[in-house]
Design an enzyme around this catalytic site. Sequence first.
Site, short mmCIF file in Angstrom:
data_model
loop_
_atom_site.label_atom_id
_atom_site.label_comp_id
_atom_site.label_asym_id
_atom_site.label_seq_id
_atom_site.Cartn_x
_atom_site.Cartn_y
_atom_site.Cartn_z
N HIS A 234 0.84 -1.20 0.00
CA HIS A 234 0.00 0.00 0.00
C HIS A 234 0.87 1.24 0.00
O HIS A 234 1.94 1.24 0.62
CB HIS A 234 -0.92 0.02 1.23
N ASP B 29 -7.95 -5.13 -0.26
CA ASP B 29 -8.49 -5.79 -1.46
C ASP B 29 -8.25 -7.29 -1.45
O ASP B 29 -8.99 -8.05 -2.06
CB ASP B 29 -7.83 -5.19 -2.72
N1 CMC Z 1 4.46 -7.43 -4.98
C1 CMC Z 1 5.80 -7.43 -5.07
N2 CMC Z 1 6.59 -6.35 -4.87
C2 CMC Z 1 5.96 -5.20 -4.57
C3 CMC Z 1 4.56 -5.12 -4.44
C4 CMC Z 1 3.80 -6.29 -4.66
N3 CMC Z 1 2.47 -6.27 -4.55
N4 CMC Z 1 4.20 -3.84 -4.13
C5 CMC Z 1 5.34 -3.15 -4.06
N5 CMC Z 1 6.40 -3.96 -4.32
C6 CMC Z 1 7.82 -3.58 -4.27
C7 CMC Z 1 8.20 -2.78 -5.50
O1 CMC Z 1 8.74 -3.60 -6.50
C8 CMC Z 1 9.23 -1.82 -4.94
O2 CMC Z 1 10.45 -2.51 -4.83
P1 CMC Z 1 11.85 -1.67 -5.00
O3 CMC Z 1 11.87 -0.69 -3.87
O4 CMC Z 1 12.89 -2.73 -4.87
O5 CMC Z 1 11.79 -1.03 -6.34
C9 CMC Z 1 8.75 -1.54 -3.50
O6 CMC Z 1 7.95 -2.70 -3.15
C10 CMC Z 1 7.89 -0.28 -3.40
O7 CMC Z 1 6.87 -0.33 -4.39
P2 CMC Z 1 6.22 0.94 -5.09
O8 CMC Z 1 5.53 0.52 -6.33
O9 CMC Z 1 7.26 2.02 -5.19
O10 CMC Z 1 5.18 1.38 -3.98
P3 CMC Z 1 3.94 2.31 -4.20
O11 CMC Z 1 3.66 2.93 -2.88
O12 CMC Z 1 4.13 3.23 -5.36
O13 CMC Z 1 2.80 1.28 -4.62
C11 CMC Z 1 0.94 -0.18 -4.62
C12 CMC Z 1 1.77 0.85 -3.81
C13 CMC Z 1 -0.31 -0.51 -3.82
C14 CMC Z 1 0.54 0.41 -5.97
C15 CMC Z 1 1.81 -1.45 -4.82
O14 CMC Z 1 2.17 -2.01 -3.56
C16 CMC Z 1 1.13 -2.49 -5.69
O15 CMC Z 1 1.22 -2.42 -6.92
N6 CMC Z 1 0.43 -3.49 -5.07
C17 CMC Z 1 -0.35 -4.46 -5.81
C18 CMC Z 1 -1.67 -3.86 -6.23
C19 CMC Z 1 -2.64 -3.70 -5.07
O16 CMC Z 1 -2.85 -4.61 -4.28
N7 CMC Z 1 -3.27 -2.50 -5.01
C20 CMC Z 1 -4.31 -2.21 -4.01
C21 CMC Z 1 -3.92 -1.16 -3.04
S1 CMC Z 1 -5.01 -1.05 -1.64
C22 CMC Z 1 -6.56 -0.52 -2.17
C23 CMC Z 1 -6.60 0.62 -3.12
O17 CMC Z 1 -5.89 1.60 -3.00
O18 CMC Z 1 -7.42 0.58 -4.01
#
Ligand code: CMC
Length: 435
Positions: free
Chosen positions: A311, A369
């Site tokens: 998240h 989710d």
């Molecule tokens: N699986 C594997 N690695 C992950 C994941 C994941 N689900 N999420 C983040 N990472 C890693 C990512 O590769 C990155 O690694 P590094 O620092 O080595 O590059 C690190 O964790 C930080 O990720 P980020 O993409 O910079 O983090 P963010 O805050 O921009 O993204 C997120 C948050 C929710 C978009 C992301 O965690 C994600 O894509 N999760 C899967 C989709 C998901 O479940 N979304 C629902 C969110 S909750 C409800 C809502 O908001 O609707």
Amino acid sequence: MSEETHKAETARLDLPEKAVELPVLHGTMGPDVVDIRRLYADGGVFTFDPGFTSTASCESKITFIDGDRGILLYRGYPIEQLAEKSHHLEVAYLLLYGDLPTAAELEDFEERITRHTMVHEQMHYFYRGFRRDAHPMAIMVGVVGAMSAFYQDSTDINDPEQREIASFRMIAKIPTIAAMAYKYSIGQPFIYPRNDLDYASNFLRMCFAVPAEDYEVDPIIARALDRIFLLHADHEQNASTSTVRLAGSSGANPFACIAAGIACLWGPAHGGANEAALNMLREIGTVDRIPEYIRRAKDKSDPFRLMGFGHRVYKNFDPRAKVLKKSADEVLGLLGIENNPTLQVAKELERIALEDDYFIEKKLYPNVDFYSGIILEALGFPTSMFTPIFALSRTVGWIAQWKEMISDPTQKIGRPRQLYTGPTPRDYVDIEYRS
Ligand code: CMC
């Protein structure tokens, strides 16, 4: 900007040519914010913050999140207390008007919502224009946007009464609209709402009853669904809410703004994650294949991510996920379907990911989710309905935020700037001289 946000302190920004003093504002909770509204006028520079990771886009009194401590408050009330003691329509009132209603206020509010649950009969023909295999979210974006054509008498954003009616209409009709999208996709006739049922029970019945056979709503299932609605009702300035505010900042009508929010919610990084999470669990299929997917999630060269994990704001745990995990256990127990293979994969994936160093280090916990997907699967909803149910739940939050924005005297059209890295000025080249 309200009185209490002002603080005598300033921050000093030393630019190559000059220094700029910036006011520091503080809210009732959360980090202080540096007010940069005069930065360009006084310093001639912009700030750069793609993804808005350090930018407060507005002042709001509705929802507070502390991601490090896993705190979520609606109008100051902890989400855990609301999930245990309240219900979606009471929370809707709280989000819209700022305080919990008295018994009389709640009765009046519920009655007003209930009286608006039917949609314009002509909308039935509008649905029939969609392909049968259309995704329900595609239908939701179209139908909610089209409400501005059906309810033109509540599109004047400068009239508080029209804003109120538009709000009631959307909160009341969104379950009907979502259920109709589902019925249409499976080729069954639309089921009209029934005003003697509560909000969640009515939605369940509109989804699962058929004219040949009524659907008896199990109160425990209705309660579990209502809890999903309530937990998704608002989440401060997330992507879809910011989209609603940005669309509304131009003066667009409320139906168009909420349609924009639904479009943004659809993406797999946001509300689309619940559908993506379940599809992923199905793709994994059996518990023995989980390590392969964990490996892929950690592999930088593989774009695969564990859907339903991580998240932007919650870095310790998602308080909504905590409540829903309990709810998921209850629902699965009640329905006696703990042996469902998809759900077994979910449980095992959750266990492994919570113990894995990569996920612990990066603070990637199962989010709301992940568990809502499990519950909705158990309740018999197809995955394509997961995000429409999120949209249904979030509608009240979008409306509360939109109304707050409209009545904010400092509100302006949202118009970010950019760091331009394209070509500098150059002369047009006639086509015969281009290489
Ligand atoms: N699986 C594997 N690695 C992950 C994941 C994941 N689900 N999420 C983040 N990472 C890693 C990512 O590769 C990155 O690694 P590094 O620092 O080595 O590059 C690190 O964790 C930080 O990720 P980020 O993409 O910079 O983090 P963010 O805050 O921009 O993204 C997120 C948050 C929710 C978009 C992301 O965690 C994600 O894509 N999760 C899967 C989709 C998901 O479940 N979304 C629902 C969110 S909750 C409800 C809502 O908001 O609707």
